[in-house]
Scaffold this motif. Structure first.
Motif: not given
Ligand SMILES: [Zn+2]
Length: 213
Positions: A92, A94, A97, A167, A189
């Protein structure tokens, strides 16, 4: 090292931190990595400004042949690349990451769900979300292969199914990874509530008989 298996799992980063996960799964001459971010502390007075800083400050591990070879690094050198197939997957958007994807070797394909691809390109439109590309092209983000939900990507002898999960980031996914002797589930996540709760439950169901990372 798994005693009775040929599959090798290496945790390069993100063991004792929140985020910054970089995990490698290898089988013979095929390997994949998942997530390509860096742990970061916005409150720290000394912020890394480039890949050299990230490596020197131990925020990112040095990974053989995985970084853009046009970036000159002092004190780090790659060994001969023995792998035939290598790819990176992003769960994802964020930053813990995704933040260093522009430093990824341009010859290594990068996969993520279409939703995450589109968000990353938009968030980085002013070139201030990710670390910038070393060789600036038309786009501020390196090449990304967007995949559809539940699409299976084959990387040599490893198969990866990119499955949507819930998420607080749109386009988040978990990975179901199949090597010839092991099935592994990487949750990314994940949360068990929210607008895509059904997707999470479906991912958990398919992960039931896997080793979960
Ligand atoms: Zn997250």
């Amino acid at each position: 090292m798994l005693k009775d298996k040929k599959t090798k799992i290496t945790f390069h980063n993100g063991i004792l931190t929140i985020g910054g996960t970089i995990i490698e799964i290898a089988y013979e001459d095929s390997r994949i990595f998942f997530d390509f971010g860096s742990e970061y502390d916005p409150a720290s007075p000394h912020q890394p400004k480039d890949l050299q800083d990230l490596l020197d400050m131990n925020l990112v591990p040095y990974l053989d042949n995985m970084f853009d070879p046009s970036i000159e690094l002092k004190g780090y050198e790659s060994k001969e690349d023995k792998f035939k197939d290598t790819a990176v997957f992003l769960s994802h958007v964020h930053l813990d990451h995704s933040k260093i994807i522009n430093y990824l070797n341009p010859s290594v394909p990068l996969y993520m769900l279409e939703g995450t691809k589109s968000l990353l390109n938009t968030l980085n439109i002013n070139n201030d979300f990710l670390f910038p590309l070393h060789n600036q092209g038309e786009s501020n983000v390196r090449e990304i292969n967007g995949v559809k939900e539940n699409e299976v990507v084959q990387v040599g002898k490893i198969k990866v199914k990119v499955m949507p999960v819930d998420h607080d980031a749109y386009g988040a996914s978990g990975l179901l990874i199949e090597t010839p002797d092991l099935v592994i589930s990487y949750t990314g996540d994940i949360r068990l509530h929210g607008y895509r709760k059904d997707a999470t439950l479906n991912f958990c169901k398919e992960s039931e008989n896997c080793d979960v990372l």
